[in-house]
Design a protein around this motif. Structure first.
Motif, PDB file in Angstrom:
ATOM      1  N   TYR A 193       2.618  -0.932 -11.497  1.00 15.68           N
ATOM      2  CA  TYR A 193       3.423  -1.527 -12.569  1.00 15.68           C
ATOM      3  C   TYR A 193       4.126  -0.440 -13.394  1.00 15.68           C
ATOM      4  O   TYR A 193       5.301  -0.585 -13.759  1.00 15.68           O
ATOM      5  CB  TYR A 193       2.531  -2.375 -13.480  1.00 15.68           C
ATOM      6  CG  TYR A 193       3.239  -2.902 -14.705  1.00 15.68           C
ATOM      7  CD1 TYR A 193       4.075  -4.017 -14.627  1.00 15.68           C
ATOM      8  CD2 TYR A 193       3.080  -2.275 -15.949  1.00 15.68           C
ATOM      9  CE1 TYR A 193       4.741  -4.499 -15.748  1.00 15.68           C
ATOM     10  CE2 TYR A 193       3.737  -2.757 -17.069  1.00 15.68           C
ATOM     11  CZ  TYR A 193       4.570  -3.865 -16.964  1.00 15.68           C
ATOM     12  OH  TYR A 193       5.227  -4.334 -18.081  1.00 15.68           O
ATOM     13  N   SER A 244      -0.199 -13.356  -5.563  1.00 13.41           N
ATOM     14  CA  SER A 244       1.033 -13.198  -4.808  1.00 13.41           C
ATOM     15  C   SER A 244       1.880 -12.041  -5.346  1.00 13.41           C
ATOM     16  O   SER A 244       2.803 -11.578  -4.675  1.00 13.41           O
ATOM     17  CB  SER A 244       1.861 -14.486  -4.853  1.00 13.41           C
ATOM     18  OG  SER A 244       2.325 -14.758  -6.175  1.00 13.41           O
ATOM     19  N   TRP A 245       1.573 -11.589  -6.560  1.00 13.69           N
ATOM     20  CA  TRP A 245       2.290 -10.436  -7.120  1.00 13.69           C
ATOM     21  C   TRP A 245       1.911  -9.210  -6.302  1.00 13.69           C
ATOM     22  O   TRP A 245       0.734  -8.895  -6.143  1.00 13.69           O
ATOM     23  CB  TRP A 245       1.917 -10.260  -8.589  1.00 13.69           C
ATOM     24  CG  TRP A 245       2.653  -9.131  -9.274  1.00 13.69           C
ATOM     25  CD1 TRP A 245       3.905  -8.688  -9.004  1.00 13.69           C
ATOM     26  CD2 TRP A 245       2.161  -8.314 -10.349  1.00 13.69           C
ATOM     27  NE1 TRP A 245       4.239  -7.642  -9.827  1.00 13.69           N
ATOM     28  CE2 TRP A 245       3.189  -7.395 -10.674  1.00 13.69           C
ATOM     29  CE3 TRP A 245       0.963  -8.281 -11.067  1.00 13.69           C
ATOM     30  CZ2 TRP A 245       3.045  -6.441 -11.683  1.00 13.69           C
ATOM     31  CZ3 TRP A 245       0.826  -7.338 -12.073  1.00 13.69           C
ATOM     32  CH2 TRP A 245       1.856  -6.439 -12.374  1.00 13.69           C
ATOM     33  N   SER A 246       2.886  -8.519  -5.756  1.00 11.16           N
ATOM     34  CA  SER A 246       2.634  -7.425  -4.826  1.00 11.16           C
ATOM     35  C   SER A 246       1.744  -6.334  -5.416  1.00 11.16           C
ATOM     36  O   SER A 246       0.916  -5.749  -4.711  1.00 11.16           O
ATOM     37  CB  SER A 246       3.950  -6.811  -4.344  1.00 11.16           C
ATOM     38  OG  SER A 246       4.682  -6.258  -5.426  1.00 11.16           O
ATOM     39  N   LYS A 257      -1.202 -16.434 -13.168  1.00 17.53           N
ATOM     40  CA  LYS A 257      -0.491 -17.703 -13.012  1.00 17.53           C
ATOM     41  C   LYS A 257      -0.703 -18.535 -14.269  1.00 17.53           C
ATOM     42  O   LYS A 257       0.195 -19.232 -14.731  1.00 17.53           O
ATOM     43  CB  LYS A 257      -1.032 -18.459 -11.790  1.00 17.53           C
ATOM     44  CG  LYS A 257      -0.611 -17.884 -10.451  1.00 17.53           C
ATOM     45  CD  LYS A 257      -1.118 -18.755  -9.322  1.00 17.53           C
ATOM     46  CE  LYS A 257      -0.645 -18.231  -7.971  1.00 17.53           C
ATOM     47  NZ  LYS A 257      -1.133 -19.087  -6.854  1.00 17.53           N
ATOM     48  N   ASP A 300      -2.563 -14.102 -10.393  1.00 14.77           N
ATOM     49  CA  ASP A 300      -1.453 -14.321  -9.457  1.00 14.77           C
ATOM     50  C   ASP A 300      -1.539 -13.301  -8.327  1.00 14.77           C
ATOM     51  O   ASP A 300      -0.951 -12.223  -8.383  1.00 14.77           O
ATOM     52  CB  ASP A 300      -0.110 -14.185 -10.183  1.00 14.77           C
ATOM     53  CG  ASP A 300       1.065 -14.591  -9.296  1.00 14.77           C
ATOM     54  OD1 ASP A 300       0.830 -14.919  -8.116  1.00 14.77           O
ATOM     55  OD2 ASP A 300       2.212 -14.570  -9.778  1.00 14.77           O
ATOM     56  N   ARG A 327      -1.646  -7.840  -4.857  1.00 13.86           N
ATOM     57  CA  ARG A 327      -1.964  -8.165  -3.465  1.00 13.86           C
ATOM     58  C   ARG A 327      -2.266  -6.921  -2.632  1.00 13.86           C
ATOM     59  O   ARG A 327      -3.146  -6.931  -1.777  1.00 13.86           O
ATOM     60  CB  ARG A 327      -0.808  -8.946  -2.840  1.00 13.86           C
ATOM     61  CG  ARG A 327      -1.106  -9.442  -1.417  1.00 13.86           C
ATOM     62  CD  ARG A 327       0.004 -10.334  -0.890  1.00 13.86           C
ATOM     63  NE  ARG A 327      -0.250 -10.759   0.470  1.00 13.86           N
ATOM     64  CZ  ARG A 327      -1.079 -11.737   0.819  1.00 13.86           C
ATOM     65  NH1 ARG A 327      -1.732 -12.385  -0.127  1.00 13.86           N
ATOM     66  NH2 ARG A 327      -1.260 -12.058   2.074  1.00 13.86           N
ATOM     67  N   LEU A 370       2.684 -10.816 -15.777  1.00 11.72           N
ATOM     68  CA  LEU A 370       2.850 -10.821 -14.325  1.00 11.72           C
ATOM     69  C   LEU A 370       1.532 -11.034 -13.583  1.00 11.72           C
ATOM     70  O   LEU A 370       1.518 -11.549 -12.463  1.00 11.72           O
ATOM     71  CB  LEU A 370       3.485  -9.501 -13.873  1.00 11.72           C
ATOM     72  CG  LEU A 370       4.926  -9.261 -14.330  1.00 11.72           C
ATOM     73  CD1 LEU A 370       5.358  -7.835 -13.996  1.00 11.72           C
ATOM     74  CD2 LEU A 370       5.867 -10.261 -13.674  1.00 11.72           C
TER      75      LEU A 370
END
Length: 230
Positions: free
Chosen positions: A73, A102-104, A92, A100, A107, A89
């Motif tokens: 980040y 799905s946040w790269s 969710k 979340d 992940r 970020l």
């Protein structure tokens, strides 16, 4: 991830072109290496690399996924200061504590998930995992293990490193000459933004089962849970 030869490249468009054509000449007794951080988390990479060189040796550097996410980040923030806060970020639904994934930035740190893809094509014996934390506090020790894994004589030792307090990382030097030591570039060692403690705690809880799975898969305990609240 480091590899002994270059995986298939999108730049190689001609049927007469091979991945090895893109590499420099190598003499007998030398090892050709290539590194790209995205290989480990790219789904198509294991199959493509295996089709090129199934006896390849793979080196994967990992660090505490929470620290890794904050560092990720920080890098993005330096280029896009207008992006939302890390806290925004990462969730969710923060009220419910829903991460979340799905946040790269988050992940990528689910190492067990990515390793599963590689183990479909390569045995664990062809992989070496380097602790990012140990690489900072004991670079020579980690490099000794890498050299052993590659079947190389231990040439890189303590005398080749010194700790740069400004960067917070070790720098590489050549004891035999007076050349300027090689340190990480300006994009490394940036001060991380302050992340709320509750967010860090929630992320440790989120990663813990994946970390445990990763330890079991690799046979190594990276001790990322030592600072986790019970």
């Amino acid at each position: 991830m480091w590899c002994q030869q270059l995986p298939l490249s999108n730049l190689c468009m001609s049927v007469m072109c091979s991945p090895r054509d893109l590499m420099p000449s190598t003499l007998e007794g030398q090892i050709t290496m290539e590194k790209t951080p995205s290989y480990f988390v790219t789904n198509s990479a294991p199959k493509r690399i295996h089709s090129m060189a199934r006896d390849i040796k793979l080196i994967i550097v990992v660090r505490n996924p929470v620290t890794r996410a904050i560092s990720d980040y920080t890098q993005t923030l330096s280029k896009k200061p207008e992006i939302p806060t890390f806290e925004v970020l990462a969730f969710k639904n923060r009220t419910l504590g829903l991460i979340d994934a799905s946040w790269s930035a988050l992940r990528i740190g689910i190492y067990a998930l990515h390793l599963e893809s590689w183990l479909q094509y390569f045995p664990l014996a062809q992989m070496h995992f380097v602790s990012g934390e140990r690489l900072i506090v004991d670079p020579a020790g980690e490099m000794a293990k890498v050299q052993d894994f590659l079947g190389l004589k231990r040439i890189v030792t303590d005398k080749h490193f010194y700790f740069n307090k400004t960067k917070g990382f070790p720098c590489l030097k050549k004891p035999e000459d007076s050349s300027t030591p090689r340190c990480l570039g300006k994009s490394k060692g940036r001060t991380h933004p302050r992340i709320e403690p509750d967010v860090i705690w929630r992320l440790h809880k989120f990663y813990k089962p994946f970390n445990m799975m990763f330890y079991q898969m690799t046979g190594q305990n990276f001790h990322w849970e030592l600072d986790d609240r019970q």
